[in-house]
Design an enzyme around this catalytic site. Structure first.
Site, PDB file in Angstrom:
ATOM      1  N   CYS A 179       0.798  -1.230   0.000  1.00 21.45           N
ATOM      2  CA  CYS A 179       0.000   0.000   0.000  1.00 21.45           C
ATOM      3  C   CYS A 179       0.825   1.272   0.000  1.00 21.45           C
ATOM      4  O   CYS A 179       0.542   2.216  -0.761  1.00 21.45           O
ATOM      5  CB  CYS A 179      -0.984   0.002   1.160  1.00 21.45           C
ATOM      6  SG  CYS A 179      -0.239   0.134   2.816  1.00 21.45           S
TER       7      CYS A 179
ATOM      8  N   ASP B 234      -7.687   4.246  -3.921  1.00 22.34           N
ATOM      9  CA  ASP B 234      -6.880   3.241  -3.231  1.00 22.34           C
ATOM     10  C   ASP B 234      -6.473   2.174  -4.230  1.00 22.34           C
ATOM     11  O   ASP B 234      -7.270   1.308  -4.590  1.00 22.34           O
ATOM     12  CB  ASP B 234      -7.678   2.631  -2.087  1.00 22.34           C
ATOM     13  CG  ASP B 234      -6.820   1.807  -1.130  1.00 22.34           C
ATOM     14  OD1 ASP B 234      -5.707   1.427  -1.521  1.00 22.34           O
ATOM     15  OD2 ASP B 234      -7.270   1.545   0.004  1.00 22.34           O
TER      16      ASP B 234
ATOM     17  N   HIS C 117      -2.235   1.139   6.923  1.00 25.25           N
ATOM     18  CA  HIS C 117      -2.586   1.225   5.508  1.00 25.25           C
ATOM     19  C   HIS C 117      -2.568   2.687   5.087  1.00 25.25           C
ATOM     20  O   HIS C 117      -2.773   3.580   5.916  1.00 25.25           O
ATOM     21  CB  HIS C 117      -3.974   0.616   5.274  1.00 25.25           C
ATOM     22  CG  HIS C 117      -4.443   0.673   3.849  1.00 25.25           C
ATOM     23  ND1 HIS C 117      -3.737   0.104   2.820  1.00 25.25           N
ATOM     24  CD2 HIS C 117      -5.542   1.253   3.288  1.00 25.25           C
ATOM     25  CE1 HIS C 117      -4.396   0.304   1.689  1.00 25.25           C
ATOM     26  NE2 HIS C 117      -5.471   1.011   1.942  1.00 25.25           N
TER      27      HIS C 117
END
Length: 274
Positions: free
Chosen positions: A79, A134, A117
């Site tokens: 991420c 995302d 994250h």
């Protein structure tokens, strides 16, 4: 290194190379439609992978290091790397981008550590409301979500909803009514994620040290994943096929399915006691 140096902007040549990496034309304006296209193209071109951890490679959270890995070396990442790189690309194209910290919900309902994250809050030139982008969560949304919308949002990846968290001003992101992660709304700097990034790649308690994975959304809506020596293909309807890849064919599988040319294979993780 200062936050400004951490997030130094991409040059024009680097922006062009990044767009070529994901097969995208430079948008004429920073619109919501262009954001959706860039988001989907990033997911289908740049894999979610944690190979660096099992190759003994360092993970450096600066724009230039991320550009080198994702674009020059044609690798993927997890991420912090994927959303960090995407944020740099969007910023260079005129979008307003803020890095947001989130904590992932574990299967037992507990939350992961702070900065577990990274996600992005993106403002476009033609839409009054921001978007939640995302490209770094693996199997998740294919397209950005409307950040301020609290109703169900249908996406090719499922039905998602952003809700107010029980306490404070955090937001919970749900997929099919199951909580995925809890999002803080305060903007962060790339360097803020370094400590948890280090924990994720070194701690025996981290999911990433216990697993070896490389995963990519395909242009047909399937997701192809190489988990150790198991190749899994998940169709849009959830149907899944699985086969084992012989050791001598793993390098070819990484190249064929993810466009990654590896000079050596990552070491398989070993089980750690609790």
């Amino acid at each position: 290194m200062t936050p400004l140096e951490d997030q130094a902007p991409l040059t024009e040549d680097q922006t062009a190379a990044y767009l070529a990496r994901i097969g995208a034309e430079r948008p004429q304006a920073a619109t919501a439609e262009a954001l959706r296209d860039l988001h989907l193209r990033h997911l289908t071109a740049v894999p979610f992978e944690n190979l660096s951890i099992h190759l003994g490679e360092d993970i450096v959270l600066t724009t230039q290091a991320l550009y080198d890995k994702l674009v020059q070396r044609r690798r993927g990442g997890f991420c912090y790397e994927l959303n960090g790189g995407f944020a740099a690309l969007l910023t260079s194209l005129g979008y307003g981008v803020e890095l947001l910290s989130a904590r992932v919900f574990m299967p037992d309902g507990r939350l992961g550590p702070p900065y577990d994250h990274m996600a992005l809050r993106v403002r476009t030139a033609d839409d009054p409301g921001p978007w939640l982008a995302d490209v770094g969560f693996g199997r998740h949304t294919h397209l950005p979500l409307r950040y301020a919308d609290r109703a169900d949002q249908r996406d090719p990846g499922g039905v998602f909803r952003i809700t107010e968290a029980p306490e404070g001003d955090d937001l919970d992101v749900l997929q099919e009514d199951s909580p995925v992660f809890r999002l803080e709304q305060r903007p962060r700097e790339l360097g803020d994620f370094e400590a948890t990034c280090w924990w994720q790649r070194t701690s025996p308690k981290s999911h990433f040290t216990r697993s070896l994975t490389c995963s990519r959304l395909t242009g047909t809506g399937e997701r192809v994943t190489l988990s150790g020596d198991r190749l899994l293909v998940t169709a849009a309807d959830g149907a899944r096929t699985e086969r084992r890849i012989p050791e001598g064919e793993l390098a070819d599988a990484y190249r064929e399915h993810f466009g990654m040319v590896l000079d050596r294979l990552p070491t398989r993780p070993v089980s750690h006691p609790e």
